[in-house]
Design an enzyme around this catalytic site. Sequence first.
Site, PDB file in Angstrom:
ATOM      1  N   PHE A 123       0.859  -1.188   0.000  1.00 60.70           N
ATOM      2  CA  PHE A 123       0.000   0.000   0.000  1.00 60.70           C
ATOM      3  C   PHE A 123       0.889   1.229   0.000  1.00 60.70           C
ATOM      4  CE2 PHE A 123      -2.441   3.493   1.745  1.00 60.70           C
ATOM      5  CZ  PHE A 123      -3.557   3.447   0.923  1.00 60.70           C
ATOM      6  N   ASP A 208       9.230   2.669   1.530  1.00 60.88           N
ATOM      7  CA  ASP A 208       8.073   3.403   2.045  1.00 60.88           C
ATOM      8  C   ASP A 208       7.973   3.122   3.549  1.00 60.88           C
ATOM      9  OD1 ASP A 208       5.565   4.197   2.908  1.00 60.88           O
ATOM     10  OD2 ASP A 208       4.513   3.528   1.101  1.00 60.88           O
ATOM     11  N   LYS A 237       2.816   9.474   8.311  1.00 57.65           N
ATOM     12  CA  LYS A 237       1.999   9.173   9.489  1.00 57.65           C
ATOM     13  C   LYS A 237       2.521   9.695  10.842  1.00 57.65           C
ATOM     14  CE  LYS A 237      -0.904   5.508   7.759  1.00 57.65           C
ATOM     15  NZ  LYS A 237      -0.553   4.878   6.476  1.00 57.65           N
TER      16      LYS A 237
HETATM   17  C1  LIG Z   1      -0.869   5.157   5.095  1.00 53.09           C
HETATM   18  C2  LIG Z   1       0.160   4.770   4.126  1.00 53.09           C
HETATM   19  C3  LIG Z   1       0.375   5.519   2.954  1.00 53.09           C
HETATM   20  C4  LIG Z   1      -0.511   6.665   2.543  1.00 53.09           C
HETATM   21  O1  LIG Z   1      -0.418   7.738   3.403  1.00 53.09           O
HETATM   22  P1  LIG Z   1      -1.520   8.921   3.319  1.00 53.09           P
HETATM   23  O2  LIG Z   1      -1.007   9.915   4.300  1.00 53.09           O
HETATM   24  O3  LIG Z   1      -2.823   8.320   3.679  1.00 53.09           O
HETATM   25  O4  LIG Z   1      -1.496   9.421   1.923  1.00 53.09           O
HETATM   26  C5  LIG Z   1       1.422   5.157   2.125  1.00 53.09           C
HETATM   27  N1  LIG Z   1       2.218   4.120   2.443  1.00 53.09           N
HETATM   28  C6  LIG Z   1       2.040   3.373   3.545  1.00 53.09           C
HETATM   29  C7  LIG Z   1       2.983   2.254   3.842  1.00 53.09           C
HETATM   30  C8  LIG Z   1       1.001   3.666   4.424  1.00 53.09           C
HETATM   31  O5  LIG Z   1       0.817   2.912   5.505  1.00 53.09           O
END
Ligand SMILES: *Cc1c(COP(=O)(O)O)cnc(C)c1O
Length: 389
Positions: A123, A208, A237
């Site tokens: 994700f 990420d 986050k």
């Molecule tokens: C939550 C998340 C995102 C997206 O972040 P947003 O602030 O909602 O755009 C991207 N990568 C990972 C691994 C995430 O957990």
Amino acid sequence: MMSALFPTYARWDITPVKAKGSKLIDSDGKEYLDFISGIAVCNLGHCHPKVVSSVEEQMKKLWHVSNLFQIEGQEQVAEQLVDHSVGDYVFFCNSGAEANEAAIKLARKSTGKHHIVSLTNSFHGRTLGSMAATGQDKIHQGFGPLLTEFTYIEMNDSEALKNTVTEKTAAIMVEIIQGEGGIRLMSDEYAESLKTVCEQFGCLLIVDEVQTGIGRTGTAFAYEQLGLSPDIITVAKGLGNGFPVGALIGKERLKDAFTPGSHGSTFGGNPLAMAAAKAVLTEVFKPELLESVQEKGEWFKAELEKKLGDSKIVEEVRGKGLMLGIACHIEVAPIIKACIENGLLVLPAGPKVLRILPPLVATKSELVRACEILLTVFQEIEQKQSVII
Ligand SMILES: *Cc1c(COP(=O)(O)O)cnc(C)c1O
């Protein structure tokens, strides 16, 4: 309930009104132990006094100026991020998706190539670029045509990696622990393969760390634990503890691709966001805090294994630090519902995994309480299951 909101979320019937540390109170006055932390956002707990006062102070001085100006807070937070990572330069934005969007653009521009390899069950966000990087059909549904030249391969399959990456590959984009994808951990062997393949084909490694970063797994960033040295790290986050902020951290050799005018953001790195991030990183990067996350995480995981290991509905407890998952043989929706009724907030990560993300500052007694609630709930559900069987 009548609502003027687009129904993009299947919302729970709880209206939080205030929160402090690990405790959250709803509009009926019911108190919960919040082991969701806004999805790994409020890592220092709700309304952490240091973050509150840093933002409060800044709020009285200066909220926002354009990125045409020198912004002291950005220099300071960038310094904190590069001091605690393998990166050298930072670009600020407002979310995880935006950080990944910047990563995709930087990978394309710096390499002159377009092919990006990412993983199934990953994700990376909901914008067109980060959505294309996300290896899940359900996220793509109805939004095509997608950005092209993304290939998805299974995590921990080194053969697939070797067979997919070529000289034309700009970057490989991965999570160290897939969060939304079900708390799935990258293996040491796979991390080694990533290093080898990136070196062989000269492609970039993008990690990420939007969910795993900022101390969540017991180190500043999760890649450290696998000995990786990513070219690009994305965070968001936990960076603002609830204040919206994201960042891309990149290595020296990428500097010349992000020239003036090449990429930007109106809000990215504004003084209020930087006041939050500065206070967060000052606390989170303290060695004693990171050590406590490792200790508490190990204890909590062992305790969950001890208490729930024999349950017929539990497949496995997994995770690192305070990013834990309980993989189940059944759908977790009713388990989550029962936890909520018992005053514990936890999340799903896919249909059959329960995701637990306590604040990094959760106390031992709060972890004990969570274990007790989980044990009660699992026993109840198991009994009901066996009645059905
Ligand atoms: C939550 C998340 C995102 C997206 O972040 P947003 O602030 O909602 O755009 C991207 N990568 C990972 C691994 C995430 O957990």
